[in-house]
Design a protein around this motif. Structure first.
Motif, PDB file in Angstrom:
ATOM      1  N   TRP A 186      -8.291   7.287  14.848  1.00 44.52           N
ATOM      2  CA  TRP A 186      -6.901   7.056  14.424  1.00 44.52           C
ATOM      3  C   TRP A 186      -5.924   7.302  15.573  1.00 44.52           C
ATOM      4  N   LYS A 216     -10.452   3.795   9.726  1.00 43.13           N
ATOM      5  CA  LYS A 216     -11.389   4.736   9.101  1.00 43.13           C
ATOM      6  C   LYS A 216     -11.315   6.102   9.764  1.00 43.13           C
ATOM      7  N   LEU A 239      -9.413   7.416   5.224  1.00 37.69           N
ATOM      8  CA  LEU A 239      -8.685   6.286   5.806  1.00 37.69           C
ATOM      9  C   LEU A 239      -7.259   6.671   6.182  1.00 37.69           C
ATOM     10  N   LEU A 240      -6.816   6.214   7.358  1.00 34.83           N
ATOM     11  CA  LEU A 240      -5.393   6.259   7.688  1.00 34.83           C
ATOM     12  C   LEU A 240      -4.787   4.911   7.339  1.00 34.83           C
ATOM     13  N   THR A 241      -3.721   4.922   6.541  1.00 36.63           N
ATOM     14  CA  THR A 241      -2.968   3.704   6.272  1.00 36.63           C
ATOM     15  C   THR A 241      -1.608   3.861   6.944  1.00 36.63           C
ATOM     16  N   THR A 301      -9.582  -1.132  13.841  1.00 34.55           N
ATOM     17  CA  THR A 301      -8.853  -1.157  12.568  1.00 34.55           C
ATOM     18  C   THR A 301      -9.676  -1.862  11.492  1.00 34.55           C
ATOM     19  N   GLU A 302      -9.451  -1.439  10.259  1.00 36.90           N
ATOM     20  CA  GLU A 302     -10.077  -2.096   9.103  1.00 36.90           C
ATOM     21  C   GLU A 302      -9.224  -3.284   8.680  1.00 36.90           C
ATOM     22  N   GLN A 303      -7.919  -3.039   8.545  1.00 37.43           N
ATOM     23  CA  GLN A 303      -6.970  -4.098   8.214  1.00 37.43           C
ATOM     24  C   GLN A 303      -5.889  -4.071   9.277  1.00 37.43           C
ATOM     25  N   LYS A 362       0.818  -1.217   0.000  1.00 36.75           N
ATOM     26  CA  LYS A 362       0.000   0.000   0.000  1.00 36.75           C
ATOM     27  C   LYS A 362       0.847   1.259   0.000  1.00 36.75           C
ATOM     28  N   TRP A 363       1.984   1.156   0.694  1.00 40.07           N
ATOM     29  CA  TRP A 363       2.799   2.347   0.873  1.00 40.07           C
ATOM     30  C   TRP A 363       3.389   2.844  -0.448  1.00 40.07           C
ATOM     31  N   SER A 387      -4.939  -0.138   8.927  1.00 40.66           N
ATOM     32  CA  SER A 387      -5.697   1.010   8.435  1.00 40.66           C
ATOM     33  C   SER A 387      -6.862   1.285   9.379  1.00 40.66           C
ATOM     34  N   GLU A 418       2.164   2.168   8.499  1.00 38.30           N
ATOM     35  CA  GLU A 418       3.177   1.120   8.579  1.00 38.30           C
ATOM     36  C   GLU A 418       4.122   1.509   9.706  1.00 38.30           C
TER      37      GLU A 418
END
Lengths: 108, 151
Positions: free
Chosen positions: B50, B149, B84-86, B130-132, B3-4, B147, B88
Motif C-alpha cells: 500500500w 491488497k 484491502l486499502l480502498t 493495484t486490484e482496481q 465505495k467510499w 484498491s 480516493e
C-alpha cells in the motif's frame, strides 16, 4: 541524506544511514553518492540494510548513481530489506545489479 | 453509491487527509500513516504494498498534475480494512494526457549501463500492485480511485 563509508579489503562500503530513499531525498542521495565514489578505484558496495522503503524516484537515483560511476568502478548492492527487494524485482532492476544478501556476503 | 459511501468493514481504519503538493509532505504523510496503523495493531502496519502504491500515486500528482509547484492540495480518503486499502485521491491540477491513465508498461532494460532506464517505473508499479484502478476527470479535478491488497 547521510552516507557512511568504510573499506573492506579493496572494496568501498557505502552505507545509507536513512530509512527511506524516496522522491523527497532522491536528488540529495545522487549528490551524496557522486561525492562518495569520486575517490578510489575498487568496487563499491552500497549497503541498504537500514533502508525500509524506496519509491520509483529512489530507485531511479540508484540507477543514475550506477550510470555515473567513474570509469572502471562497479556498483553492487547489499542488504535489501523486503519492501526494497520487491521494488527492484518488480521493475526488473534486480537484473542489472549484483545483489548480495549482506555486506559480508559481498566481501567473501 | 461509490465505495467510499458504504459502511466501513469491521476492523477498518479510515483516514481523511489533505497535504501540500511536495514530495516531503508525501514522505511525512506515509510515515504518519504507518505509525498510526502500527499503533492500532492493524495488519497494514507490517505490509509494504500500500505504501509503494500511495507514494507513486501522490508523487505523480506532485510531479505532473502540479508540475512540482508547492502550495496546492492533494486530498486523500483512505479506508484500510484488514485485507484491502480502498483509496480516493483528488487533486486540482492538470489532467492526465488524453484524459486517460498511462499504459504503465515496464521500462526496457538496456544492454549497457548507459542505456538503463532511470524513470518510468511509477505507473508500472501502480498498475501491477493495484486490484482496481480508475481515473476520472470531474469538474476540473482529477480523481484516482484504487484498491491495494494488504499482503
Amino acid at each position: 541524506m547521510q552516507l557512511t563509508q568504510r573499506q573492506i579489503e579493496l572494496r568501498d562500503i557505502i552505507k545509507v544511514e536513512a530509512q527511506r530513499i524516496d522522491a523527497a531525498v532522491a536528488v540529495q542521495f545522487k549528490d551524496a553518492m557522486r561525492t562518495a565514489v569520486a575517490e578510489g578505484t575498487g568496487p563499491v558496495v552500497l549497503d541498504l540494510s537500514e533502508v525500509e522503503f524506496i519509491d520509483s524516484s529512489g530507485l531511479g537515483a540508484i540507477v543514475a548513481s550506477m550510470k555515473a560511476m567513474p570509469e572502471g568502478r562497479v556498483l553492487e548492492l547489499a542488504g535489501l530489506l523486503p519492501a526494497v527487494d520487491k521494488v527492484f524485482r518488480m521493475t526488473r532492476m534486480d537484473r542489472i545489479f549484483t545483489l548480495h544478501a549482506s555486506v559480508e556476503d559481498a566481501c567473501s | 453509491m461509490n465505495k467510499w459511501d458504504q459502511n466501513d468493514p469491521p476492523g477498518a481504519l479510515r483516514f481523511e487527509r489533505r497535504i501540500d503538493s511536495t514530495s516531503t509532505a508525501v514522505s511525512v504523510l506515509l510515515c504518519d500513516l504507518r505509525n498510526e496503523l502500527q499503533a492500532a495493531n492493524h495488519r497494514a502496519g507490517s505490509s509494504d504494498t500500500w505504501e509503494i502504491v500511495l507514494a507513486e500515486a501522490i508523487n505523480n500528482v506532485v510531479e505532473h498534475a502540479y508540475m512540482e509547484h508547492a502550495g496546492h492540495p492533494v486530498a486523500l480518503k483512505l479506508v484500510f480494512s484488514p485485507v484491502l486499502l480502498t483509496a480516493e485521491m483528488t487533486d486540482w491540477g492538470l489532467p492526465m494526457p488524453n484524459l486517460t491513465l498511462p499504459e504503465g508498461t515496464a521500462p526496457e532494460i538496456g544492454e549497457t549501463a548507459e542505456d538503463q532506464p532511470e524513470g518510468g517505473f511509477g505507473w508500472h508499479l501502480i498498475k501491477a500492485l493495484t486490484e482496481q484502478l480508475e481515473y476520472k476527470r470531474q469538474d476540473s479535478t482529477n480523481k484516482l480511485l484504487f484498491s491495494v491488497k494488504i499482503d
